[in-house]
Design a protein around this motif. Structure first.
Motif, PDB file in Angstrom:
ATOM      1  N   GLU A  25       3.406  -7.676  -0.383  1.00  9.06           N
ATOM      2  CA  GLU A  25       3.527  -7.173  -1.666  1.00  9.06           C
ATOM      3  C   GLU A  25       2.548  -7.829  -2.574  1.00  9.06           C
ATOM      4  OE1 GLU A  25       7.543  -7.032  -2.726  1.00  9.06           O
ATOM      5  OE2 GLU A  25       8.010  -5.364  -1.238  1.00  9.06           O
ATOM      6  N   ASN A  26       2.587  -9.172  -2.529  1.00 12.63           N
ATOM      7  CA  ASN A  26       1.737 -10.117  -3.478  1.00 12.63           C
ATOM      8  C   ASN A  26       0.228  -9.883  -3.164  1.00 12.63           C
ATOM      9  OD1 ASN A  26       3.869 -11.136  -4.535  1.00 12.63           O
ATOM     10  ND2 ASN A  26       3.965 -12.970  -3.433  1.00 12.63           N
ATOM     11  N   ALA A  27      -0.026  -9.759  -1.764  1.00 14.56           N
ATOM     12  CA  ALA A  27      -1.544  -9.467  -1.275  1.00 14.56           C
ATOM     13  C   ALA A  27      -1.953  -8.041  -1.964  1.00 14.56           C
ATOM     14  CB  ALA A  27      -1.599  -9.560  -0.080  1.00 14.56           C
ATOM     15  N   SER A  28      -0.930  -7.144  -2.075  1.00 13.40           N
ATOM     16  CA  SER A  28      -1.389  -5.805  -2.360  1.00 13.40           C
ATOM     17  C   SER A  28      -1.563  -5.593  -3.943  1.00 13.40           C
ATOM     18  CB  SER A  28      -0.700  -4.572  -1.684  1.00 13.40           C
ATOM     19  OG  SER A  28       0.870  -4.872  -2.079  1.00 13.40           O
ATOM     20  N   SER A  29      -0.484  -6.272  -4.518  1.00  7.04           N
ATOM     21  CA  SER A  29      -0.373  -6.281  -5.922  1.00  7.04           C
ATOM     22  C   SER A  29      -1.582  -7.226  -6.670  1.00  7.04           C
ATOM     23  CB  SER A  29       0.882  -6.693  -6.497  1.00  7.04           C
ATOM     24  OG  SER A  29       0.860  -8.068  -6.130  1.00  7.04           O
ATOM     25  N   LYS A  30      -2.134  -8.073  -5.867  1.00  9.55           N
ATOM     26  CA  LYS A  30      -3.203  -8.952  -6.558  1.00  9.55           C
ATOM     27  C   LYS A  30      -4.525  -8.089  -6.469  1.00  9.55           C
ATOM     28  CE  LYS A  30      -1.481 -13.540  -5.668  1.00  9.55           C
ATOM     29  NZ  LYS A  30      -1.637 -14.551  -5.015  1.00  9.55           N
ATOM     30  N   GLY A  31      -4.693  -6.870  -5.572  1.00  7.22           N
ATOM     31  CA  GLY A  31      -5.846  -6.230  -5.665  1.00  7.22           C
ATOM     32  C   GLY A  31      -7.008  -6.830  -4.742  1.00  7.22           C
ATOM     33  N   GLY A  32      -6.453  -8.042  -3.850  1.00 10.76           N
ATOM     34  CA  GLY A  32      -7.350  -8.440  -3.215  1.00 10.76           C
ATOM     35  C   GLY A  32      -7.885  -7.599  -1.790  1.00 10.76           C
ATOM     36  N   GLY A  33      -8.625  -8.070  -1.022  1.00  9.67           N
ATOM     37  CA  GLY A  33      -8.935  -7.337   0.052  1.00  9.67           C
ATOM     38  C   GLY A  33     -10.069  -6.503   0.095  1.00  9.67           C
ATOM     39  N   ASN A  34     -10.369  -5.781   1.088  1.00 11.66           N
ATOM     40  CA  ASN A  34     -11.331  -4.516   1.121  1.00 11.66           C
ATOM     41  C   ASN A  34     -10.877  -3.246   0.297  1.00 11.66           C
ATOM     42  OD1 ASN A  34     -13.780  -3.559   1.765  1.00 11.66           O
ATOM     43  ND2 ASN A  34     -13.564  -3.427   4.089  1.00 11.66           N
ATOM     44  N   LYS A  35     -11.728  -2.884  -0.500  1.00 13.54           N
ATOM     45  CA  LYS A  35     -11.027  -1.640  -1.078  1.00 13.54           C
ATOM     46  C   LYS A  35     -11.917  -0.339  -0.538  1.00 13.54           C
ATOM     47  CE  LYS A  35      -8.148  -2.707  -3.895  1.00 13.54           C
ATOM     48  NZ  LYS A  35      -6.749  -2.359  -3.995  1.00 13.54           N
ATOM     49  N   SER A  36     -12.909  -0.680   0.239  1.00 13.08           N
ATOM     50  CA  SER A  36     -13.725   0.529   0.912  1.00 13.08           C
ATOM     51  C   SER A  36     -12.861   1.128   1.954  1.00 13.08           C
ATOM     52  CB  SER A  36     -14.936  -0.195   1.792  1.00 13.08           C
ATOM     53  OG  SER A  36     -14.724  -0.992   2.778  1.00 13.08           O
ATOM     54  N   THR A  37     -13.053   2.519   2.030  1.00 14.14           N
ATOM     55  CA  THR A  37     -12.594   3.381   3.092  1.00 14.14           C
ATOM     56  C   THR A  37     -13.282   3.667   4.059  1.00 14.14           C
ATOM     57  OG1 THR A  37     -13.045   5.130   1.849  1.00 14.14           O
ATOM     58  CG2 THR A  37     -10.955   4.303   1.171  1.00 14.14           C
ATOM     59  N   LEU A  38     -12.913   4.256   5.529  1.00 14.11           N
ATOM     60  CA  LEU A  38     -13.640   4.561   6.243  1.00 14.11           C
ATOM     61  C   LEU A  38     -14.286   5.976   6.344  1.00 14.11           C
ATOM     62  CD1 LEU A  38     -11.624   2.562   9.485  1.00 14.11           C
ATOM     63  CD2 LEU A  38     -13.860   2.009   8.054  1.00 14.11           C
ATOM     64  N   ILE A  39     -13.342   6.880   5.508  1.00 12.73           N
ATOM     65  CA  ILE A  39     -13.967   8.170   5.423  1.00 12.73           C
ATOM     66  C   ILE A  39     -14.212   8.582   4.205  1.00 12.73           C
ATOM     67  CG2 ILE A  39     -12.458  10.392   5.793  1.00 12.73           C
ATOM     68  CD1 ILE A  39     -10.554   9.386   7.684  1.00 12.73           C
TER      69      ILE A  39
END
Length: 68
Positions: A25-39
């Motif tokens: 939940e902390n990782a998803s709420s911080k907005g971190g990570g890859n935001k690109s989609t495969l489709i």
């Protein structure tokens, strides 16, 4: 298995999953990570964002069989 051991084991497993859920939940709420989609919006797969896709798939040699 004694009751105290069942409760202890259950609580340790519950603590583990609670910490895991909190980290997710902390990782998803911080907005971190890859935001690109495969489709893309048209429904086609975006190969540039998917690193595991080989550009060209070539079939291998056919196996030889001894059956006639």
């Amino acid at each position: 298995m004694p009751r105290w051991l069942r409760l202890f084991t259950f609580n340790k497993i519950k603590e583990f999953y609670d910490k895991e859920n909190e980290a997710t939940e902390n990782a998803s709420s911080k907005g971190g990570g890859n935001k690109s989609t495969l489709i893309d919006p048209s429904g086609n797969v975006n190969r540039e964002n998917w690193k595991g896709v080989p550009q060209k798939v070539t079939p291998g040699p056919k196996p030889k069989t001894s059956y006639k």
